[in-house]
Design an enzyme around this catalytic site. Structure first.
Site, PDB file in Angstrom:
ATOM      1  N   GLU A 139       4.708 -13.581 -17.103  1.00  0.00           N
ATOM      2  CA  GLU A 139       4.072 -12.262 -16.991  1.00  0.00           C
ATOM      3  C   GLU A 139       5.056 -11.381 -16.260  1.00  0.00           C
ATOM      4  OE1 GLU A 139       2.714  -9.086 -16.071  1.00  0.00           O
ATOM      5  OE2 GLU A 139       1.585 -10.081 -14.471  1.00  0.00           O
TER       6      GLU A 139
ATOM      7  N   CYS B  98       2.874  -4.182 -11.857  1.00  0.00           N
ATOM      8  CA  CYS B  98       3.355  -4.266 -13.240  1.00  0.00           C
ATOM      9  C   CYS B  98       2.511  -3.416 -14.177  1.00  0.00           C
ATOM     10  CB  CYS B  98       3.373  -5.719 -13.700  1.00  0.00           C
ATOM     11  SG  CYS B  98       1.782  -6.555 -13.607  1.00  0.00           S
TER      12      CYS B  98
ATOM     13  N   ASN C 232       4.327  -8.463  -4.852  1.00  0.00           N
ATOM     14  CA  ASN C 232       3.729  -7.123  -4.905  1.00  0.00           C
ATOM     15  C   ASN C 232       2.199  -7.123  -4.836  1.00  0.00           C
ATOM     16  OD1 ASN C 232       4.095  -8.283  -7.576  1.00  0.00           O
ATOM     17  ND2 ASN C 232       3.364  -6.338  -8.390  1.00  0.00           N
TER      18      ASN C 232
END
Length: 486
Positions: free
Chosen positions: A253, A287, A151
């Protein structure tokens, strides 16, 4: 023209042992962009062999020599930004501004890694043992197994290996099946151009159906000592569990369900711009995206009206067009998932203020919802698409309670003109990161980046990143002969 790429092992571009390849498609129109080698567990072993062989010499390389490589790599990546923009548009649907931001921040992560080469790697400890010198010394762990997501491919690709390499480790990188070039092979090209020795960074691409087997083999190899994974919480649980089974530390993460608080004293024009950026950058596929906006009732009507108008005005289209703000999601399936979350919420009583509707392939309109309630999936699940939900609150306490009512804990923002009030609220939010009078999407390579709860554990940035990829050893040097009782 379709690009063709092989694995990178020991400084050489080589096919998978069985000659298998896999396709890499453009999200905007589905065209075949590239074919890449489809590695298997046997190819992972080859890559670990190369990394293990290169480790000792790389670990003993002078810090100044390592620093020169990373400084040059930052410059090389910056100089190749236009190429990176084209790769991101074709491979992941990244729009022009987002891709340039990726190139710029990734270049600075490489420069920050250069700084890590000469950070202090130990300290002198107090000791009761006479004239002994007692030392805590940090040393590279060996081979690091790195997983990079699609992403934010340049940023998160570089972050997956930069500090680990800078402090003397070698790396085997498994890039996402959705961005094997942008978050893997292209970045390896940059490092090779900067002078990184053969075998220090190895890249194993794979077909989607082989992902689990490739990941398992990388984690299980006894020569791989630390795992670094950025991605979804669902997959992160599997990675973390697998690493724990092999008694290996992991930096994880993972996902986020990030809240942006708009207080009653916020500058509403600024707040609308901040929320729009935080919610819709990269079509919400970050995120850190702000998919929950908690707004005080006193300003809710005006704020929501202005936010809906701003969202409706954002240009959609081809990511190769420099004027596009909202590009496609990573694939049609992702767009359908987001649309289903919106439709479910609307059926349960939520109101569409902008966007909504059926996706067009991988493209989904920038969407604003209000009247969202806790019984709706969209209230609790990470959206990971161009949708934000507006939730009206009556007090700061209610805003904090809702913001904390999630298993995730990555980032949050508090929009207020009163810094003291904002700081007080920031201290009460259960996230790894909080930005007062700013939105949720922010990153600096020298800052401690990471979350709490189901967002994972470990930190990137500065000395925290150095700690993640080194082992601490206790070494003593006796100042005189000791006396023994027998």
């Amino acid at each position: 023209m379709v690009i063709k790429r092989e694995l990178l092992i020991g400084g050489e571009e080589v096919p998978a042992l069985d000659g298998a390849t896999t396709g890499d498609h453009t999200p905007y129109n589905g065209e075949l962009y590239a074919t890449v080698a489809a590695g298997k567990p046997a190819d992972v072993r080859r890559a670990v062999d190369a990394a293990d062989k290169a480790f000792t010499e790389w670990a003993e390389t002078a810090p100044s020599a390592r620093r020169r490589i990373f400084l040059k790599a930052g410059d090389v990546l910056e100089a190749r930004a236009d190429e990176a923009v084209e790769i991101m548009a074709r491979e992941v649907g990244g729009v022009h501004g987002w891709a340039l931001f990726n190139a710029g921040l990734a270049s600075n992560i490489l420069r920050e890694a250069a700084a890590a080469t000469t950070q202090p790697l130990g300290e002198v400890l107090a000791t009761d043992t006479g004239e002994a010198l007692s030392l805590a010394v940090r040393e590279p762990v060996g081979v690091v197994g790195a997983f990079a997501p699609w992403n934010a491919p340049l940023i998160l690709g570089v972050r997956s290996f930069a500090v680990a390499l800078a402090v003397g480790n070698t790396v085997v990188l498994k890039p996402s099946e959705d961005a094997p070039i942008a978050c893997g092979l292209f970045l390896a090209d940059v490092l090779r151009e900067a002078g990184l020795p053969a075998g220090v960074l190895n890249v194993v691409t794979n077909a989607r159906e082989d992902a689990a087997a490739v990941a398992e083999s990388l984690i299980a190899d006894e020569r791989v000592r630390v795992i670094n994974f950025t991605g979804s919480t669902e997959v992160g649980r599997i990675i973390g569990t697998t690493a724990a089974r092999h008694l290996k530390p992991a930096v994880l993460e993972l996902g986020g369900k990030n809240a942006l608080l708009v207080l009653d004293d916020a500058d509403l024009g600024y707040a609308v711009d901040a929320v729009t950026f935080g919610a819709f950058t990269n079509a919400g596929q970050i995120c850190m995206s702000a998919d929950r906006v908690l707004v005080h009732r006193a300003v809710a009507e005006e704020f929501t009206t202005r936010l809906a108008a701003k969202a409706a005005s954002l240009p959609h289209g081809d990511p190769a067009d420099t004027g596009t703000v909202i590009g496609p999601l990573i694939d049609d399936r992702a767009a359908q998932r987001v649309a289903a979350l919106v439709a479910e919420a609307v059926d349960a009583g939520a109101r569409v203020l902008a966007g909504g509707g059926e996706p067009d392939g991988a493209r989904h309109a920038a969407t604003v919802l209000d009247r969202v309630t806790p019984d709706m999936r969209i209230f609790a699940e990470e959206i990971f698409g161009p949708v934000c939900t507006v939730i009206v609150v009556d007090s700061d306490d209610e805003a904090v309670a809702i913001a904390n009512d999630t298993p995730y804990g990555l980032t949050a923002g508090v929009l207020t003109e009163d810094a003291r009030r904002g700081l007080a609220l920031a201290r009460r939010l259960h996230t790894g990161i909080v930005h007062v009078n700013n939105q949720t999407v922010d990153d600096e390579p020298q800052a401690p980046f990471g979350g709490v709860k189901s967002t994972g554990y470990g930190r990137f940035g500065g000395r925290w990143g150095v700690e993640a990829f080194t082992d601490t050893r206790w070494i003593t040097v006796a100042g005189k002969h000791a006396g023994f009782p027998f």
